[in-house]
Design a protein around this motif. Structure first.
Motif, short mmCIF file in Angstrom:
data_model
loop_
_atom_site.label_atom_id
_atom_site.label_comp_id
_atom_site.label_asym_id
_atom_site.label_seq_id
_atom_site.Cartn_x
_atom_site.Cartn_y
_atom_site.Cartn_z
N ILE A 1 0.86 -1.19 0.00
CA ILE A 1 0.00 0.00 0.00
C ILE A 1 0.89 1.24 0.00
O ILE A 1 1.85 1.32 0.78
CB ILE A 1 -0.97 0.01 1.20
CG1 ILE A 1 -1.95 1.18 1.08
CG2 ILE A 1 -0.23 0.03 2.53
CD1 ILE A 1 -3.14 1.07 2.00
N PRO B 1 -7.56 -1.11 -1.94
CA PRO B 1 -7.74 -0.59 -0.58
C PRO B 1 -9.13 -0.02 -0.35
O PRO B 1 -9.87 0.28 -1.29
CB PRO B 1 -6.69 0.52 -0.53
CG PRO B 1 -6.66 1.04 -1.94
CD PRO B 1 -6.88 -0.16 -2.83
N SER C 1 -4.95 6.01 -4.42
CA SER C 1 -3.93 5.21 -3.74
C SER C 1 -3.57 4.00 -4.59
O SER C 1 -4.45 3.32 -5.12
CB SER C 1 -4.42 4.74 -2.38
OG SER C 1 -3.46 3.92 -1.74
N ASN D 1 -5.56 -1.66 3.63
CA ASN D 1 -5.80 -3.03 3.18
C ASN D 1 -4.97 -3.96 4.05
O ASN D 1 -4.50 -3.57 5.13
CB ASN D 1 -5.47 -3.20 1.68
CG ASN D 1 -4.00 -3.01 1.37
OD1 ASN D 1 -3.18 -2.81 2.27
ND2 ASN D 1 -3.65 -3.06 0.10
N ALA E 1 -2.29 0.35 -4.52
CA ALA E 1 -2.20 -0.70 -3.49
C ALA E 1 -2.71 -2.02 -4.04
O ALA E 1 -3.45 -2.06 -5.02
CB ALA E 1 -3.00 -0.30 -2.26
#
Length: 352
Positions: free
Chosen positions: A219, A246, A240, A285, A242
Protein backbone atom coordinates in the motif's frame (compact mmCIF):
# COMPACT_ATOMS: atom_id res chain seq x y z
CA UNK A 1 2.19 -76.09 -17.52
CA UNK A 2 3.08 -79.34 -15.69
CA UNK A 3 4.20 -80.93 -18.98
CA UNK A 4 6.16 -77.79 -19.90
CA UNK A 5 7.96 -77.71 -16.54
CA UNK A 6 8.83 -81.40 -16.77
CA UNK A 7 10.34 -80.97 -20.24
CA UNK A 8 12.29 -77.94 -19.06
CA UNK A 9 13.86 -79.81 -16.13
CA UNK A 10 14.65 -82.88 -18.25
CA UNK A 11 16.35 -80.93 -21.04
CA UNK A 12 18.28 -78.74 -18.60
CA UNK A 13 19.65 -81.80 -16.82
CA UNK A 14 20.48 -83.35 -20.17
CA UNK A 15 22.43 -80.52 -21.85
CA UNK A 16 23.94 -78.83 -18.76
CA UNK A 17 25.55 -75.42 -19.03
CA UNK A 18 27.06 -75.37 -22.52
CA UNK A 19 26.85 -71.77 -23.73
CA UNK A 20 25.51 -70.88 -27.14
CA UNK A 21 22.42 -68.57 -27.04
CA UNK A 22 23.24 -64.84 -26.77
CA UNK A 23 20.89 -62.30 -25.16
CA UNK A 24 20.94 -58.52 -25.58
CA UNK A 25 18.73 -56.19 -23.54
CA UNK A 26 18.09 -52.75 -25.02
CA UNK A 27 15.92 -49.90 -23.75
CA UNK A 28 13.82 -47.66 -25.96
CA UNK A 29 13.84 -44.72 -26.28
CA UNK A 30 16.80 -44.78 -23.82
CA UNK A 31 17.70 -46.02 -20.38
CA UNK A 32 17.07 -42.49 -19.07
CA UNK A 33 13.36 -41.82 -19.40
CA UNK A 34 11.09 -38.95 -18.45
CA UNK A 35 8.26 -39.58 -16.02
CA UNK A 36 4.83 -40.47 -17.52
CA UNK A 37 6.33 -41.61 -20.84
CA UNK A 38 6.33 -45.16 -22.26
CA UNK A 39 9.44 -47.31 -22.09
CA UNK A 40 10.19 -50.55 -23.90
CA UNK A 41 12.80 -53.08 -22.72
CA UNK A 42 13.62 -55.31 -25.65
CA UNK A 43 15.12 -58.70 -24.81
CA UNK A 44 16.56 -59.97 -28.09
CA UNK A 45 18.35 -63.29 -28.47
CA UNK A 46 20.13 -65.40 -31.04
CA UNK A 47 19.84 -69.18 -31.20
CA UNK A 48 23.01 -71.24 -31.40
CA UNK A 49 21.36 -74.31 -33.00
CA UNK A 50 19.69 -74.22 -36.36
CA UNK A 51 17.49 -77.09 -35.21
CA UNK A 52 16.10 -75.03 -32.29
CA UNK A 53 12.44 -74.28 -32.96
CA UNK A 54 10.73 -74.11 -29.55
CA UNK A 55 9.39 -70.81 -28.20
CA UNK A 56 11.76 -69.08 -25.78
CA UNK A 57 10.67 -68.46 -22.22
CA UNK A 58 11.30 -64.86 -21.12
CA UNK A 59 11.64 -63.97 -17.46
CA UNK A 60 11.75 -60.32 -16.36
CA UNK A 61 13.26 -59.26 -13.06
CA UNK A 62 13.87 -56.01 -11.21
CA UNK A 63 16.36 -55.50 -8.39
CA UNK A 64 14.49 -54.41 -5.26
CA UNK A 65 16.50 -53.74 -2.09
CA UNK A 66 19.37 -55.78 -3.49
CA UNK A 67 17.19 -58.77 -4.33
CA UNK A 68 15.96 -59.97 -7.70
CA UNK A 69 12.18 -59.77 -7.92
CA UNK A 70 10.20 -61.29 -10.78
CA UNK A 71 7.90 -58.80 -12.50
CA UNK A 72 6.78 -60.82 -15.51
CA UNK A 73 7.24 -63.78 -17.86
CA UNK A 74 6.13 -64.72 -21.33
CA UNK A 75 6.22 -67.73 -23.67
CA UNK A 76 4.24 -67.67 -26.87
CA UNK A 77 0.74 -66.43 -26.10
CA UNK A 78 1.16 -66.98 -22.38
CA UNK A 79 1.94 -63.75 -20.46
CA UNK A 80 2.03 -62.90 -16.78
CA UNK A 81 2.98 -59.47 -15.29
CA UNK A 82 2.97 -58.03 -11.77
CA UNK A 83 1.23 -54.78 -12.80
CA UNK A 84 -1.47 -55.50 -15.38
CA UNK A 85 -2.58 -51.84 -15.54
CA UNK A 86 0.78 -50.54 -16.81
CA UNK A 87 2.84 -53.53 -18.01
CA UNK A 88 2.69 -55.86 -20.98
CA UNK A 89 5.09 -58.36 -22.63
CA UNK A 90 5.01 -59.15 -26.33
CA UNK A 91 7.68 -61.15 -28.17
CA UNK A 92 10.18 -60.52 -25.41
CA UNK A 93 9.56 -56.77 -25.13
CA UNK A 94 8.52 -55.50 -21.70
CA UNK A 95 6.45 -52.34 -22.13
CA UNK A 96 5.80 -50.05 -19.16
CA UNK A 97 3.19 -47.31 -19.60
CA UNK A 98 3.11 -44.06 -17.61
CA UNK A 99 6.55 -44.57 -16.12
CA UNK A 100 6.86 -43.51 -12.48
CA UNK A 101 9.92 -42.58 -10.46
CA UNK A 102 9.54 -45.85 -8.56
CA UNK A 103 10.22 -47.66 -11.86
CA UNK A 104 13.88 -46.61 -11.69
CA UNK A 105 16.26 -49.51 -11.10
CA UNK A 106 18.13 -52.45 -12.63
CA UNK A 107 16.10 -54.69 -14.94
CA UNK A 108 17.17 -58.16 -16.01
CA UNK A 109 15.95 -60.32 -18.85
CA UNK A 110 16.43 -64.09 -18.73
CA UNK A 111 15.89 -66.29 -21.81
CA UNK A 112 15.38 -70.02 -21.59
CA UNK A 113 15.16 -72.26 -24.71
CA UNK A 114 14.84 -75.95 -23.94
CA UNK A 115 16.09 -77.16 -27.34
CA UNK A 116 19.16 -74.93 -27.47
CA UNK A 117 22.24 -74.15 -25.38
CA UNK A 118 22.34 -72.82 -22.74
CA UNK A 119 19.08 -73.28 -20.95
CA UNK A 120 19.30 -69.79 -19.40
CA UNK A 121 21.06 -66.60 -20.52
CA UNK A 122 20.59 -63.14 -18.96
CA UNK A 123 21.35 -59.47 -19.60
CA UNK A 124 20.55 -56.39 -17.47
CA UNK A 125 20.18 -52.62 -17.83
CA UNK A 126 19.82 -49.77 -15.37
CA UNK A 127 16.75 -47.61 -16.01
CA UNK A 128 16.58 -44.09 -14.55
CA UNK A 129 13.31 -42.16 -14.52
CA UNK A 130 13.77 -38.42 -14.91
CA UNK A 131 10.84 -36.51 -13.44
CA UNK A 132 9.86 -32.88 -13.07
CA UNK A 133 11.51 -30.86 -10.31
CA UNK A 134 9.43 -29.30 -7.56
CA UNK A 135 9.28 -25.65 -6.56
CA UNK A 136 8.42 -24.29 -3.13
CA UNK A 137 7.47 -20.64 -2.59
CA UNK A 138 4.84 -18.72 -0.60
CA UNK A 139 1.60 -17.71 -2.28
CA UNK A 140 1.38 -14.24 -0.73
CA UNK A 141 3.98 -11.91 0.79
CA UNK A 142 4.13 -8.27 1.83
CA UNK A 143 6.68 -5.71 0.75
CA UNK A 144 9.71 -6.03 3.02
CA UNK A 145 9.24 -9.75 3.73
CA UNK A 146 11.92 -12.26 2.78
CA UNK A 147 11.17 -14.32 -0.32
CA UNK A 148 12.67 -17.82 -0.38
CA UNK A 149 12.28 -20.13 -3.36
CA UNK A 150 13.55 -23.73 -3.27
CA UNK A 151 13.85 -25.89 -6.40
CA UNK A 152 14.56 -29.58 -5.78
CA UNK A 153 15.20 -32.61 -7.97
CA UNK A 154 16.55 -35.09 -5.42
CA UNK A 155 17.65 -38.43 -6.91
CA UNK A 156 15.45 -37.75 -9.90
CA UNK A 157 17.81 -37.92 -12.84
CA UNK A 158 21.10 -39.22 -14.03
CA UNK A 159 23.37 -37.49 -14.64
CA UNK A 160 22.56 -34.72 -12.17
CA UNK A 161 20.63 -31.93 -13.90
CA UNK A 162 21.24 -28.21 -14.10
CA UNK A 163 18.52 -26.44 -12.12
CA UNK A 164 17.12 -23.00 -12.97
CA UNK A 165 14.44 -20.81 -11.39
CA UNK A 166 12.33 -18.72 -13.76
CA UNK A 167 10.14 -15.69 -13.12
CA UNK A 168 7.74 -14.71 -15.90
CA UNK A 169 9.73 -16.94 -18.32
CA UNK A 170 13.05 -15.26 -17.47
CA UNK A 171 15.79 -17.12 -15.57
CA UNK A 172 16.69 -15.46 -12.26
CA UNK A 173 18.87 -18.16 -10.66
CA UNK A 174 20.84 -21.25 -11.71
CA UNK A 175 23.02 -23.90 -10.13
CA UNK A 176 26.75 -23.48 -10.64
CA UNK A 177 27.04 -26.65 -12.66
CA UNK A 178 24.77 -29.51 -11.66
CA UNK A 179 22.96 -30.27 -8.43
CA UNK A 180 19.79 -31.53 -6.81
CA UNK A 181 18.69 -28.33 -5.04
CA UNK A 182 18.66 -24.62 -5.82
CA UNK A 183 17.67 -21.86 -3.40
CA UNK A 184 16.92 -18.20 -4.11
CA UNK A 185 16.25 -15.48 -1.50
CA UNK A 186 15.45 -11.78 -1.80
CA UNK A 187 13.79 -8.94 0.08
CA UNK A 188 10.32 -8.63 -1.37
CA UNK A 189 9.49 -5.70 -3.63
CA UNK A 190 6.31 -4.96 -5.55
CA UNK A 191 8.05 -6.05 -8.76
CA UNK A 192 8.57 -9.57 -7.36
CA UNK A 193 4.93 -10.47 -8.01
CA UNK A 194 4.61 -12.92 -10.91
CA UNK A 195 4.70 -16.54 -12.11
CA UNK A 196 7.58 -18.79 -11.03
CA UNK A 197 8.69 -22.28 -12.08
CA UNK A 198 11.76 -24.50 -11.84
CA UNK A 199 13.55 -26.19 -14.76
CA UNK A 200 15.82 -29.26 -14.68
CA UNK A 201 17.95 -30.14 -17.70
CA UNK A 202 20.41 -32.91 -18.56
CA UNK A 203 21.24 -35.21 -21.46
CA UNK A 204 17.81 -36.83 -21.14
CA UNK A 205 16.04 -33.56 -21.84
CA UNK A 206 14.32 -30.73 -20.00
CA UNK A 207 11.52 -30.87 -17.50
CA UNK A 208 9.65 -27.97 -15.86
CA UNK A 209 7.87 -27.91 -12.53
CA UNK A 210 4.36 -26.61 -12.04
CA UNK A 211 4.05 -22.83 -12.28
CA UNK A 212 3.19 -21.00 -9.08
CA UNK A 213 1.99 -17.40 -8.78
CA UNK A 214 3.33 -15.04 -6.12
CA UNK A 215 1.17 -12.10 -5.03
CA UNK A 216 2.81 -9.16 -3.24
CA UNK A 217 0.61 -7.11 -0.92
CA UNK A 218 1.49 -3.42 -0.59
CA UNK A 219 0.00 0.00 0.00
CA UNK A 220 1.36 3.41 -1.00
CA UNK A 221 0.61 6.74 0.68
CA UNK A 222 -2.60 8.11 -0.85
CA UNK A 223 -2.92 11.59 -2.33
CA UNK A 224 -5.78 14.08 -2.05
CA UNK A 225 -6.65 16.87 -4.51
CA UNK A 226 -9.18 19.66 -3.80
CA UNK A 227 -10.48 21.40 -6.95
CA UNK A 228 -12.96 24.33 -6.87
CA UNK A 229 -15.12 24.27 -10.01
CA UNK A 230 -17.33 26.76 -11.88
CA UNK A 231 -20.68 27.25 -10.16
CA UNK A 232 -19.37 26.94 -6.61
CA UNK A 233 -18.82 23.17 -6.77
CA UNK A 234 -15.98 21.50 -4.85
CA UNK A 235 -14.44 18.24 -6.18
CA UNK A 236 -12.22 16.09 -3.95
CA UNK A 237 -10.25 13.16 -5.42
CA UNK A 238 -8.44 10.57 -3.25
CA UNK A 239 -6.12 8.07 -5.00
CA UNK A 240 -3.93 5.21 -3.74
CA UNK A 241 -1.78 2.55 -5.45
CA UNK A 242 -2.20 -0.70 -3.49
CA UNK A 243 -2.82 -4.45 -3.69
CA UNK A 244 -5.30 -5.79 -2.86
CA UNK A 245 -7.63 -2.88 -3.63
CA UNK A 246 -7.74 -0.59 -0.58
CA UNK A 247 -10.65 0.87 1.34
CA UNK A 248 -10.56 4.67 0.83
CA UNK A 249 -12.12 7.34 3.05
CA UNK A 250 -12.15 11.15 2.85
CA UNK A 251 -12.13 13.12 6.10
CA UNK A 252 -13.05 16.75 6.85
CA UNK A 253 -11.93 18.11 10.22
CA UNK A 254 -11.43 14.53 11.45
CA UNK A 255 -14.89 13.30 10.38
CA UNK A 256 -15.46 10.88 7.49
CA UNK A 257 -17.55 12.34 4.69
CA UNK A 258 -17.08 9.72 1.91
CA UNK A 259 -15.81 6.15 1.53
CA UNK A 260 -15.39 3.41 -1.06
CA UNK A 261 -13.17 0.57 -2.33
CA UNK A 262 -10.73 0.85 -5.20
CA UNK A 263 -7.78 2.95 -6.27
CA UNK A 264 -9.75 6.21 -6.59
CA UNK A 265 -12.54 7.90 -4.62
CA UNK A 266 -14.38 11.04 -5.84
CA UNK A 267 -16.50 13.43 -3.79
CA UNK A 268 -18.35 16.54 -5.03
CA UNK A 269 -20.50 19.10 -3.20
CA UNK A 270 -21.88 22.62 -3.55
CA UNK A 271 -19.57 24.85 -1.53
CA UNK A 272 -20.95 26.31 1.70
CA UNK A 273 -19.34 28.37 4.40
CA UNK A 274 -19.31 25.28 6.60
CA UNK A 275 -17.13 23.43 4.07
CA UNK A 276 -14.07 25.38 5.17
CA UNK A 277 -11.61 23.17 7.07
CA UNK A 278 -8.87 20.53 6.89
CA UNK A 279 -9.20 17.55 4.52
CA UNK A 280 -7.21 14.30 4.28
CA UNK A 281 -7.59 10.78 2.81
CA UNK A 282 -7.04 7.36 4.41
CA UNK A 283 -6.23 4.10 2.54
CA UNK A 284 -6.12 0.65 4.16
CA UNK A 285 -5.80 -3.03 3.18
CA UNK A 286 -4.05 -6.20 4.41
CA UNK A 287 -0.68 -4.46 4.01
CA UNK A 288 -1.58 -1.67 6.46
CA UNK A 289 -3.05 1.84 6.65
CA UNK A 290 -1.67 5.07 5.15
CA UNK A 291 -2.77 8.72 5.35
CA UNK A 292 -2.42 11.50 2.82
CA UNK A 293 -1.18 15.00 3.57
CA UNK A 294 -3.76 17.35 5.11
CA UNK A 295 -5.00 20.18 2.91
CA UNK A 296 -6.89 23.28 4.10
CA UNK A 297 -9.90 24.72 2.29
CA UNK A 298 -10.85 28.40 2.79
CA UNK A 299 -14.31 29.54 1.67
CA UNK A 300 -14.97 33.20 0.73
CA UNK A 301 -18.65 34.13 0.65
CA UNK A 302 -21.25 36.94 0.78
CA UNK A 303 -23.69 36.95 3.66
CA UNK A 304 -26.84 35.29 2.43
CA UNK A 305 -29.56 33.01 3.69
CA UNK A 306 -27.06 30.13 4.00
CA UNK A 307 -24.88 32.10 6.44
CA UNK A 308 -25.11 31.93 10.21
CA UNK A 309 -27.05 35.30 10.43
CA UNK A 310 -30.48 34.52 11.88
CA UNK A 311 -33.74 35.50 10.23
CA UNK A 312 -34.56 38.31 12.75
CA UNK A 313 -31.30 40.13 12.23
CA UNK A 314 -31.57 39.73 8.46
CA UNK A 315 -35.11 41.27 8.53
CA UNK A 316 -33.88 44.30 10.55
CA UNK A 317 -31.02 44.78 8.17
CA UNK A 318 -33.31 44.76 5.14
CA UNK A 319 -35.75 47.20 6.81
CA UNK A 320 -32.95 49.67 7.58
CA UNK A 321 -31.73 49.53 4.01
CA UNK A 322 -35.28 50.24 2.76
CA UNK A 323 -35.65 53.33 4.99
CA UNK A 324 -32.34 54.79 3.89
CA UNK A 325 -33.28 54.26 0.27
CA UNK A 326 -36.63 56.09 0.78
CA UNK A 327 -34.92 59.03 2.42
CA UNK A 328 -32.46 59.19 -0.46
CA UNK A 329 -35.30 59.37 -2.98
CA UNK A 330 -36.93 62.30 -1.09
CA UNK A 331 -33.79 64.31 -0.56
CA UNK A 332 -32.46 63.99 -4.12
CA UNK A 333 -35.08 66.35 -5.80
CA UNK A 334 -34.59 68.99 -3.11
CA UNK A 335 -30.84 68.90 -3.73
CA UNK A 336 -31.36 69.43 -7.45
CA UNK A 337 -33.74 72.45 -6.75
CA UNK A 338 -31.24 74.12 -4.45
CA UNK A 339 -28.44 73.69 -6.95
CA UNK A 340 -30.55 75.28 -9.72
CA UNK A 341 -31.48 78.23 -7.47
CA UNK A 342 -27.89 78.95 -6.58
CA UNK A 343 -26.88 78.81 -10.23
CA UNK A 344 -29.66 81.25 -11.21
CA UNK A 345 -28.69 83.83 -8.57
CA UNK A 346 -25.07 83.63 -9.62
CA UNK A 347 -25.92 84.40 -13.25
CA UNK A 348 -28.08 87.41 -12.29
CA UNK A 349 -25.28 88.95 -10.34
CA UNK A 350 -22.98 88.74 -13.32
CA UNK A 351 -25.58 90.55 -15.52
CA UNK A 352 -25.87 93.52 -13.18
Amino acid sequence: MVVFTGIYIFVYALIGCVYGVTVDLTVQPSNTIVENQIIGLNCSFERSRSTSILDPLFFWYKMVNGKKQEIGKQQGSYTEVSDKTRMAILDGVLVIHEVKRSDSGVYECEVSIVDDHPVKTTDSRNVIVFYAPSIVLPITLMVGDVLEIVCTNSNAAYPEPVLEIYKNDKAIASTNGTGTELSYTANVMVSDAGDYFCRASNEAGTKDSQTKHLSVQFIHTPSIVLTPMVGGVLEIVCTSNAYPEPALEIYMNGKGIANGTGTELNYTANVKASDAGDYFCRASNEAGTKYSQTKHLSVQYWCDSSSKVNDGKMTMLLAGVSILYGIFLLVLPVCFWLINCLQYRKERRKGM
